[in-house]
Design an enzyme around this catalytic site. Structure first.
Site, short mmCIF file in Angstrom:
data_model
loop_
_atom_site.label_atom_id
_atom_site.label_comp_id
_atom_site.label_asym_id
_atom_site.label_seq_id
_atom_site.Cartn_x
_atom_site.Cartn_y
_atom_site.Cartn_z
N ASP A 179 37.07 41.19 36.62
CA ASP A 179 37.02 40.41 37.88
C ASP A 179 37.81 39.29 37.97
O ASP A 179 37.54 38.43 37.03
CB ASP A 179 35.48 40.06 38.20
CG ASP A 179 35.35 39.84 39.67
OD1 ASP A 179 36.24 39.24 40.44
OD2 ASP A 179 34.26 40.32 40.19
N SER A 232 35.70 40.18 46.16
CA SER A 232 35.29 41.28 45.22
C SER A 232 34.40 42.48 45.72
O SER A 232 34.73 43.58 45.36
CB SER A 232 34.37 40.69 44.08
OG SER A 232 35.01 39.76 43.38
N THR A 246 30.69 43.20 42.93
CA THR A 246 31.17 44.61 42.19
C THR A 246 30.24 45.57 41.76
O THR A 246 30.11 46.66 42.26
CB THR A 246 32.10 44.03 40.99
OG1 THR A 246 32.88 43.06 41.26
CG2 THR A 246 32.84 45.32 40.46
N ASP A 304 36.37 35.73 36.65
CA ASP A 304 36.51 35.12 37.96
C ASP A 304 35.70 33.91 38.26
O ASP A 304 36.34 33.05 38.85
CB ASP A 304 36.05 36.30 39.14
CG ASP A 304 35.97 35.88 40.40
OD1 ASP A 304 36.95 35.74 40.97
OD2 ASP A 304 34.84 35.81 41.00
N HIS A 352 37.35 30.41 39.46
CA HIS A 352 37.12 29.67 40.91
C HIS A 352 36.73 28.37 40.40
O HIS A 352 37.17 27.58 41.31
CB HIS A 352 35.70 30.59 41.42
CG HIS A 352 35.84 31.39 42.25
ND1 HIS A 352 36.68 31.56 43.24
CD2 HIS A 352 35.69 32.83 41.89
CE1 HIS A 352 36.51 32.73 43.97
NE2 HIS A 352 36.11 33.56 43.17
N ASP A 402 40.04 43.63 40.53
CA ASP A 402 39.88 43.80 41.58
C ASP A 402 40.88 42.93 42.41
O ASP A 402 41.25 43.14 43.49
CB ASP A 402 38.55 43.46 42.10
CG ASP A 402 37.81 42.11 41.41
OD1 ASP A 402 38.75 41.34 40.55
OD2 ASP A 402 36.62 41.89 41.58
N HIS A 403 41.17 41.94 41.90
CA HIS A 403 41.99 40.82 42.47
C HIS A 403 42.44 39.91 41.33
O HIS A 403 41.89 39.82 40.44
CB HIS A 403 41.52 40.27 43.82
CG HIS A 403 40.29 39.76 43.47
ND1 HIS A 403 39.86 38.58 42.86
CD2 HIS A 403 38.90 40.36 43.73
CE1 HIS A 403 38.60 38.27 42.60
NE2 HIS A 403 37.94 39.52 43.12
N HIS A 446 40.71 33.27 45.91
CA HIS A 446 41.34 34.39 45.45
C HIS A 446 42.76 34.34 45.85
O HIS A 446 43.10 33.76 46.65
CB HIS A 446 40.85 35.67 45.76
CG HIS A 446 39.27 36.12 45.42
ND1 HIS A 446 38.70 36.97 45.82
CD2 HIS A 446 38.72 35.32 44.24
CE1 HIS A 446 37.46 36.99 45.23
NE2 HIS A 446 37.44 35.86 44.28
ZN LIG Z 1 35.81 35.73 43.19
#
Ligand SMILES: [Zn+2]
Length: 459
Positions: free
Chosen positions: A54, A102, A155, A281, A285, A323-324, A422
Site C-alpha cells: 500500500d 486505497s 484494501t 502507506d 502519509h 495500489d498507488h 497520495h
Molecule cells: Zn493512503
C-alpha cells in the site's frame, strides 16, 4: 546418406552421431520437468496470491533496494525485482478525483470495476460488485486475507465485504462475519489488526467466529502454534505497529504469511490469498522515511515467504503490485550538492532504531530529548539538530516533535516529500508462476481482477 560399409569415413560419422545423440539424451534428462519459462507458465494456477504494497511507489522501491544494498554492503535486488512484467494505471472513476484512494484502487483490483474514492466493492450507484474472493469461494477454494493494517481498512475490506464507505469500520467488521457465500463465511484465514472493531460492547465477533469453528489468536507465539484451518488473528487494537517499533508478541508479515499458507494449502481445490504491506502507506502519509522503509523490509520478507512457497509448490501464481504512491516521496531532494554527494543516502535511516513517532512520544511523555535521540539514533547529531528537536519539545506537541525528528532523516538522506496525501503516477506490477503471462505491459488496475476471474473460470 549412410552406406553400410566399414570405411573409415562411416565409422567416424557413426561415432560423431552417437556422441551427439548421447549429449542430447543427457541434456533432456537433466532438464527440469517444469521450467518456469515453458510448461508451468502456460498451466492454470491452482493457487493465487495477490500482494499489495500500500502506497509503494517506485521511488520507495528504489530507496529500499539502496538501503538493503548498503546493509549487505553489496548491490542487491529486492525479492520481486526480477519478476517485473509492467505497470498499472490507478485512477478512480470519481466525478471529482483522478488520484485514487486505497478503497477505489482495491475495489478495481478485487472486482474489475472502477468506482469512487471511499467505495468498498460497490459501484458508483452503490451496487455490490462481485469480488475475486467470492469467485474463489464459489470454486470451493480457501480464502485468506493477511494485512498489517486493521482488517476493516480499505484494501482488505474491498476483498472481504461490500460497503458504501470505507469509514464504516464497525459495519465492515460485522460484514466479515455476516456476509456469506452458499451459507459459508467468505474468508477462512483473517490476520491483521482491528480488535477494537471486532470486539465491542454491542458485539463480539471474535467470539462469534470462535463458535463457528475459528481458532482465535492475538500473539505471534499463539499464531505459530495454530493447527486450525479456520483462523482469526487480531494483533492490534487498530493497525499493527510499524515493523521497527513492534514488540516481540506482534507477528511480522512473514509470520502471518507462513501461518496462513500452512492452513490454506490444505484445501485440495487451492486458495486465493490477499497479502498487504499496509503501513508503508501510513508511514508515507506521515512523511516518515524511517517507518516507511522499515515497513518495506517487513513487506519484502512477507513477499519472500510467498515466493518461496510458490517456487516449491509450482502451482501458485504470485502477483506483486501497489495500489498507488503516497507522500510524493522522492529518491533525492533539495540540499544535494557535489560536496554533499549527488545521492540519496540510506545510512542515516539505518542508524534509526525506532521511528521518529516512537521517539516523539517518549519526549512528549517528559523524557529528555537529547537522551531519547542518543538512545534511538545510532549516529552523532549536530547541535542544531538537537536544538531543533528540543525547541519542538518545549511546545510539547507530539506531532511537531515527530516532524522535527523526521527532518533530520530527510535532510541527511536527501529524501523528499511533496504531500501528506497520495499521488497518481503508475505503479509497477510483478508476476511469478503459472498464468503470469496475463500480466504484461501497461495495464489498468481493473485488469488484476479480470485476469484472476479468467483464471478462476478456466477450471
Ligand atoms: Zn493512503
Amino acid at each position: 546418406m549412410f552406406v553400410i560399409t566399414k570405411s573409415r569415413f562411416t565409422v567416424t560419422v557413426t561415432l560423431i552421431l552417437t556422441a551427439f545423440l548421447s549429449i542430447f539424451a543427457i541434456t533432456e534428462f537433466i532438464s527440469p520437468p517444469h521450467s518456469q519459462s515453458s510448461k508451468s507458465s502456460s498451466k492454470n494456477p491452482k493457487n493465487i496470491i495477490l500482494i499489495i504494497g500500500d502506497g509503494m511507489g517506485m521511488p520507495m522501491i528504489n530507496s529500499y533496494r539502496t538501503l538493503k544494498s548498503e546493509k549487505l554492503n553489496t548491490p542487491v535486488q529486492t525479492a520481486w525485482d526480477s519478476y517485473l512484467t509492467g505497470m498499472q494505471m490507478t485512477q478512480p472513476n470519481d466525478p471529482r478525483d483522478n488520484i485514487t484512494d486505497s478503497s477505489a484502487a482495491a475495489t478495481a483490483m478485487a472486482t474489475g470495476t472502477k468506482t469512487y474514492n471511499d467505495a468498498i466493492a460497490v459501484d458508483n450507484n452503490h451496487q455490490r460488485l462481485k469480488s475475486v474472493t467470492e469467485a474463489a469461494k464459489e470454486k470451493k477454494k480457501s480464502v485468506g486475507i493477511v494485512v498489517t493494517s486493521d482488517l476493516t481498512d480499505a484494501t482488505p475490506a474491498a476483498f472481504g465485504v461490500h460497503n458504501v464507505s470505507r469509514k464504516n469500520y464497525t459495519e465492515i467488521a460485522d460484514q466479515y462475519y455476516d456476509e456469506r457465500i452458499n451459507g459459508s463465511h467468505k474468508v477462512d484465514v483473517l490476520l491483521g489488526g482491528g480488535a477494537k472493531y471486532f470486539i465491542r460492547n454491542d458485539r463480539n465477533l471474535a467470539e462469534e467466529f470462535r463458535k463457528d469453528g475459528y481458532h482465535y489468536v492475538t500473539t505471534k507465539q499463539d499464531l505459530k502454534k495454530n493447527q486450525h484451518e479456520k483462523l482469526l488473528g487480531l494483533f492490534g487494537e487498530v493497525e499493527l505497529d510499524k515493523a521497527i517499533d513492534r514488540e516481540n508478541s506482534t507477528p511480522s508479515l512473514k509470520d502471518m504469511t507462513e501461518a496462513a499458507l500452512t492452513q490454506l494449502q490444505k484445501n485440495e481445490n487451492g486458495f486465493f490469498m490477499l497479502l498487504e504491506g499496509s503501513n508503508i502507506d501510513n508511514a508515507a502519509h506521515e512523511n516518515d522515511v524511517v517507518g516507511a522503509l522499515s515497513e518495506m523490509e517487513d513487506f519484502e520478507k512477507g513477499v519472500q515467504a510467498a515466493l518461496d512457497f510458490a517456487k516449491k509448490d509450482q502451482e501458485t501464481l504470485v502477483i506483486i503490485t501497489a495500489d498507488h504512491s503516497t507522500g510524493g516521496f522522492s529518491y533525492g531532494a533539495e540540499g544535494m550538492t557535489r560536496e554533499t554527494g549527488y545521492k540519496w543516502d540510506p545510512s542515516p535511516i539505518i542508524a534509526a532504531k525506532k521511528t521518529p513517532g516512537y521517539m516523539a512520544e517518549k519526549i512528549a511523555e517528559g523524557q529528555d530529548a537529547e537522551k531519547v535521540l542518543s538512545t534511538y539514533v545510532d549516529m552523532k547529531l549536530t547541535e542544531n539538530e538537537i536544538n531543533q528537536v528540543q525547541n519542538a519539545a518545549s511546545q510539547s506537541n507530539t506531532a511537531d516533535i515527530q516532524k522535527s525528528i523526521q527532518l533530520i532523516f530527510d535532510k541527511r538522506s536527501f529524501s523528499g516529500w511533496t504531500t501528506l496525501a497520495h499521488t497518481g503516477e503508475d505503479v509497477p506490477v510483478y508476476a511469478y508462476g503459472p498464468g503470469k503471462e496475463k500480466w504484461k505491459g501497461l495495464i489498468d488496475n481493473t485488469q488484476q481482477a479480470k485476469n484472476i476471474f479468467a483464471i478462476l473460470e478456466q477450471k
